[in-house]
Design an enzyme around this catalytic site. Structure first.
Site, mmCIF file in Angstrom:
data_model
loop_
_atom_site.group_PDB
_atom_site.id
_atom_site.type_symbol
_atom_site.label_atom_id
_atom_site.label_comp_id
_atom_site.label_asym_id
_atom_site.label_seq_id
_atom_site.Cartn_x
_atom_site.Cartn_y
_atom_site.Cartn_z
ATOM 1 C CG LEU A 159 -1.845 -1.239 1.345
ATOM 2 C CD1 LEU A 159 -2.555 -1.261 2.698
ATOM 3 C CD2 LEU A 159 -2.862 -1.233 0.210
ATOM 4 C CB THR A 162 3.407 7.364 -6.729
ATOM 5 O OG1 THR A 162 2.567 6.865 -7.762
ATOM 6 C CG2 THR A 162 4.678 7.930 -7.340
ATOM 7 C CE LYS A 172 11.898 14.002 -0.965
ATOM 8 N NZ LYS A 172 11.022 14.067 -2.130
ATOM 9 N N GLY A 299 12.823 20.030 -13.381
ATOM 10 C CA GLY A 299 11.764 20.183 -12.373
ATOM 11 C C GLY A 299 12.197 19.605 -11.033
ATOM 12 C CB ILE A 301 10.969 14.440 -9.729
ATOM 13 C CG1 ILE A 301 9.648 14.521 -8.943
ATOM 14 C CG2 ILE A 301 11.497 13.014 -9.712
ATOM 15 C CD1 ILE A 301 8.505 13.700 -9.519
ATOM 16 C CD GLU A 320 13.230 22.915 -18.025
ATOM 17 O OE1 GLU A 320 13.169 21.944 -17.253
ATOM 18 O OE2 GLU A 320 12.296 23.280 -18.762
ATOM 19 N NE ARG A 390 4.349 11.099 -10.792
ATOM 20 C CZ ARG A 390 4.761 9.830 -10.917
ATOM 21 N NH1 ARG A 390 5.971 9.561 -11.409
ATOM 22 N NH2 ARG A 390 3.987 8.831 -10.554
ATOM 23 C CG ASP A 430 -0.428 12.883 -8.330
ATOM 24 O OD1 ASP A 430 -0.607 13.821 -7.525
ATOM 25 O OD2 ASP A 430 0.683 12.341 -8.504
ATOM 26 C CG HIS A 562 18.225 34.316 19.771
ATOM 27 N ND1 HIS A 562 18.636 34.669 18.502
ATOM 28 C CD2 HIS A 562 19.340 34.315 20.548
ATOM 29 C CE1 HIS A 562 19.947 34.883 18.521
ATOM 30 N NE2 HIS A 562 20.395 34.675 19.743
HETATM 31 P P1 FAD Z 1 -0.476 7.626 -6.238
HETATM 32 O O1 FAD Z 1 0.411 7.822 -5.087
HETATM 33 O O2 FAD Z 1 0.136 7.588 -7.590
HETATM 34 O O3 FAD Z 1 -1.257 6.262 -5.968
HETATM 35 C C1 FAD Z 1 -2.129 5.717 -6.891
HETATM 36 C C2 FAD Z 1 -2.230 4.226 -6.618
HETATM 37 O O4 FAD Z 1 -3.283 3.701 -7.392
HETATM 38 C C3 FAD Z 1 -0.994 3.436 -7.034
HETATM 39 O O5 FAD Z 1 -0.514 2.679 -5.949
HETATM 40 C C4 FAD Z 1 -1.473 2.530 -8.156
HETATM 41 O O6 FAD Z 1 -0.859 1.250 -8.139
HETATM 42 C C5 FAD Z 1 -2.952 2.406 -7.837
HETATM 43 N N1 FAD Z 1 -3.783 2.129 -8.995
HETATM 44 C C6 FAD Z 1 -3.885 2.870 -10.138
HETATM 45 N N2 FAD Z 1 -4.811 2.323 -10.948
HETATM 46 C C7 FAD Z 1 -5.296 1.237 -10.304
HETATM 47 C C8 FAD Z 1 -6.275 0.280 -10.629
HETATM 48 N N3 FAD Z 1 -6.982 0.358 -11.769
HETATM 49 N N4 FAD Z 1 -6.513 -0.706 -9.752
HETATM 50 C C9 FAD Z 1 -5.824 -0.794 -8.584
HETATM 51 N N5 FAD Z 1 -4.902 0.103 -8.225
HETATM 52 C C10 FAD Z 1 -4.649 1.099 -9.075
HETATM 53 N N6 FAD Z 1 4.943 14.651 -3.475
HETATM 54 C C11 FAD Z 1 5.111 15.366 -2.352
HETATM 55 O O7 FAD Z 1 4.157 15.958 -1.850
HETATM 56 N N7 FAD Z 1 6.331 15.450 -1.737
HETATM 57 C C12 FAD Z 1 7.428 14.842 -2.245
HETATM 58 O O8 FAD Z 1 8.516 14.934 -1.677
HETATM 59 C C13 FAD Z 1 7.286 14.072 -3.427
HETATM 60 N N8 FAD Z 1 8.342 13.429 -3.958
HETATM 61 C C14 FAD Z 1 8.174 12.659 -5.061
HETATM 62 C C15 FAD Z 1 9.266 11.993 -5.587
HETATM 63 C C16 FAD Z 1 9.146 11.198 -6.705
HETATM 64 C C17 FAD Z 1 10.344 10.476 -7.251
HETATM 65 C C18 FAD Z 1 7.857 11.051 -7.314
HETATM 66 C C19 FAD Z 1 7.678 10.170 -8.525
HETATM 67 C C20 FAD Z 1 6.761 11.718 -6.811
HETATM 68 C C21 FAD Z 1 6.907 12.529 -5.681
HETATM 69 N N9 FAD Z 1 5.820 13.231 -5.140
HETATM 70 C C22 FAD Z 1 5.997 13.998 -4.019
HETATM 71 C C23 FAD Z 1 4.475 13.181 -5.752
HETATM 72 C C24 FAD Z 1 3.562 12.201 -4.976
HETATM 73 O O9 FAD Z 1 4.158 10.939 -4.967
HETATM 74 C C25 FAD Z 1 2.199 12.162 -5.617
HETATM 75 O O10 FAD Z 1 1.678 13.462 -5.719
HETATM 76 C C26 FAD Z 1 1.244 11.315 -4.796
HETATM 77 O O11 FAD Z 1 1.731 10.012 -4.654
HETATM 78 C C27 FAD Z 1 -0.137 11.295 -5.438
HETATM 79 O O12 FAD Z 1 -0.979 10.518 -4.662
HETATM 80 P P2 FAD Z 1 -2.235 9.769 -5.300
HETATM 81 O O13 FAD Z 1 -2.890 9.060 -4.170
HETATM 82 O O14 FAD Z 1 -3.021 10.702 -6.115
HETATM 83 O O15 FAD Z 1 -1.638 8.701 -6.325
#
Ligand code: FAD
Length: 583
Positions: A159, A162, A172, A299, A301, A320, A390, A430, A562
């Site tokens: 769980l 991303t 991190k 950017g 990332i 860039e 992304r 996202d 301070h």
């Molecule tokens: P996600 O975290 O993408 O989760 C979506 C989930 O849905 C996934 O686990 C996927 O497997 C699942 N899924 C999709 N379709 C299906 C399906 N049909 N059936 C079952 N499961 C499915 N954000 C920050 O705020 N701070 C940071 O420091 C930061 N660092 C990052 C570093 C990197 C390298 C990356 C790639 C991203 C980073 N982000 C950061 C962005 C952050 O990870 C995302 O904004 C965040 O994870 C979005 O959350 P979410 O729940 O919308 O989607």
């Protein structure tokens, strides 16, 4: 026969844990795999689950006591105990959602009517969330807290989405390790700390990162159990309104929430092999430190991951398309940021586009061309990191087939209550418009769960901080100077450099400044931007100020301890009125 419930193995170096909380009482009925107690170690908080259904025996260890791995905590046996209080019974069944957009209109009600909160069926839920990232898992937990019967569909083995698996958390962990290494190798000598023979064990660093990820993802699994959220393992596809298929089985829910997140955008003509041409996921897993790393995309990332490998010795080049890095960041801050990164060894090729990426026997040749067409160049590198943004994951979930409207970038279109144009279907995180940030997704998850329960959940999109976890960190919230200029707003600027902050001097971290933007007439805070040590933590105060509609004067009048870095925030606020003390 009673089965013992013991303290499980909690990782290589963990020998004991504290029983922080009993979640079930003696004599209470528990389901198989249901969490019965919470344990705490210096590394993780985990749950202990019942191996089988039955009635819980006596607590053999009181709360607050430290126990060794393997200690018997209690038993679970046959018998008819007091019914376990399911998560769905914590609150009365949720009232129908207040807004018309969230309550399915009678005419569109599904053939199989939405279930009541205590319905026994394992295929009928009040809420099914697709995706267990920060948007989905937080929404699922909040909905369960509010009394809904909730399931969350996740296709990954773990769980957390991303963020926990291949995003925020592993990046991190590596940023922390490499910052520690860089400090020890290059900065400690300045303070008279001499470390000889310092070296990097990359395999161990990667294993530590994985340990951090595992602790976090397991933590969500525990929270699901604790809150009674069912994890439906597999790929979820919406087959009709209120209906979803997971691994060949059909489920029904009153509310289906799409939280399927995002994935790396491809660069046309460039094939990711996750070995020498990598996405952010591959860049987190490199088995060796590359001599040369070329990052396509300046950017957040790309700059964070460039920093990870740059600190370990890679020569980093960033290509860039635009004439600046970190689009969306306050322009003055971005310029300073670029200068600091350049001092650290980053090379920037701004206003350039990549036209060809070719694998060779010794690495990769990347052809870049000036955006104005005035010249091309071939750069040889060992690893190419493609970080050009992304994109929403919205195409494979059956959404378009049932008529869900997507925008021009493939994001699910929602109204102010996160409702799509199809009744009973919502989207957050996202996969919808807005900054792709974990905390934005989480806020939306909470807001939607509360809206579905008839409460007034909402997100203040004007006060969502953004942080870049490089060294120094960069953080911003609210309007940038560019935004205010574009709006024609009358504003004033307060600025304070870390060179004039005593604590920053003591830390040897004087790069950067705090900048606040306030309305010229009313003094109301409009935005705040920090580049400097711990900027990501310092921005929280200014985010709170913005949320509460504070003025720069409010921040300036607040007593700050301070010597702390936060005094730079106060001084910047004072400077908005031309009365900073230490500059
Ligand atoms: P996600 O975290 O993408 O989760 C979506 C989930 O849905 C996934 O686990 C996927 O497997 C699942 N899924 C999709 N379709 C299906 C399906 N049909 N059936 C079952 N499961 C499915 N954000 C920050 O705020 N701070 C940071 O420091 C930061 N660092 C990052 C570093 C990197 C390298 C990356 C790639 C991203 C980073 N982000 C950061 C962005 C952050 O990870 C995302 O904004 C965040 O994870 C979005 O959350 P979410 O729940 O919308 O989607």
């Amino acid at each position: 026969m009673a089965v013992e419930i013991k303290v499980p193995a909690l990782g290589e170096s963990v020998t004991s844990a504290v029983v922080s909380r009993w979640l079930k009482q003696p004599g209470e009925a528990v389901a198989a795999d249901e969490a019965v107690a919470e344990l705490e170690t210096d590394k993780v908080n985990v749950g202990v689950s019942a191996p089988s259904a039955g009635v819980l025996g006596p607590h053999l260890v009181p709360e607050g006591e430290e126990v060794q791995i393997g200690t018997v905590l209690t038993t679970v046996g046959e018998g008819k105990g007091a019914p376990s209080k399911p998560a769905t019974a914590k609150a009365a069944a949720p009232a129908p959602a207040a807004s018309a957009s969230t309550a399915p209109p009678a005419a569109e009600a599904p053939k199989s009517a939405p279930v009541a909160a205590d319905a026994p069926s394992d295929t009928d839920f009040d809420v099914i969330v697709i995706g267990a990232g920060p948007g989905g898992y937080v929404c699922a937990i909040r909905a369960a807290q509010l009394g809904f019967k909730v399931a969350c569909v996740e296709k990954r083995e773990t769980l957390g989405g991303t963020c926990l698996n291949v995003g925020c958390i592993p990046s991190k962990a590596l940023l922390q390790s490499t910052e520690d290494y860089h400090g020890a190798a290059h900065d400690f000598a300045r303070e008279g700390i001499i470390i000889e023979g310092i070296k990097v064990d990359l395999a161990k660093m990667q294993a530590n990162k994985q340990g951090v990820v595992d602790a976090n993802t397991k933590g969500i699994e525990f929270l699901f159990k604790k809150n009674g959220v069912t994890w439906l393992k597999g790929f979820g596809k919406v087959t009709a309104p209120y209906t979803i298929d997971v691994a060949g089985k059909s489920y029904k829910a009153k509310h289906i929430i799409v939280a399927s997140g995002s994935e790396s955008s491809p660069l046309p003509g460039v094939e990711i092999d996750e070995k020498v041409i990598v996405s952010s996921t591959g860049a987190l897993e490199l088995p060796a430190i590359p001599k040369r790393l070329l990052v396509i995309g300046g950017g957040v990332i790309g700059l964070e991951l460039g920093s990870v490998w740059g600190r370990l010795g890679a020569a980093v080049t960033v290509v860039e398309f635009f004439d600046r890095i970190a689009p969306g960041m306050d322009g003055e801050v971005a310029k300073t940021f670029q200068k600091i990164l350049a001092k650290q060894g980053f090379k920037f090729k701004l206003s350039h586009k990549v036209t060809k990426v070719e694998k060779t026997a010794s690495g990769v040749n990347v052809t870049i061309e000036k955006v104005d067409g005035s010249g091309t160049e071939v750069i040889e590198t060992d690893i190419v990191l493609v970080c050009v943004g992304r994109r929403a994951v919205s195409k494979s979930l059956g959404l378009e087939e049932i008529g869900v409207a997507l925008d021009e970038r493939g994001r699910v279109k929602v109204d102010e209550h996160y409702a799509t144009n199809v009744a009973g279907l919502y989207a957050i995180g996202d996969v919808i418009a807005g900054p792709m940030l974990a905390h934005k997704a989480e806020e939306e998850g909470v807001a939607l769960a509360e809206i579905l329960a008839g409460q007034a959940g909402h997100v203040n999109y004007g006060a969502i901080p953004g942080v870049v976890y490089t060294w120094p960190e960069v953080a911003g919230v609210g309007k940038t100077e560019e935004d205010l200029k574009a709006e024609g707003a009358e504003y004033k600027v307060g600025k304070f450099p870390f060179t004039a902050n005593g604590r920053a001097r003591a830390m040897g971290c004087t790069d950067g400044f705090v900048k606040v933007l306030a309305d010229k007439k009313t003094d109301k805070l409009l935005g705040a931007h920090i580049i400097g040590p711990d900027a990501g933590t310092l921005i929280a105060e200014l985010t709170m100020a913005l949320e509460f509609g504070a003025s720069a004067e409010d921040v300036a009048r607040t007593c700050h301890a301070h010597p702390t870095l936060s005094e730079a925030v106060k001084e910047a606020a004072l400077d908005a009125d031309g009365r900073a003390i230490h500059i």
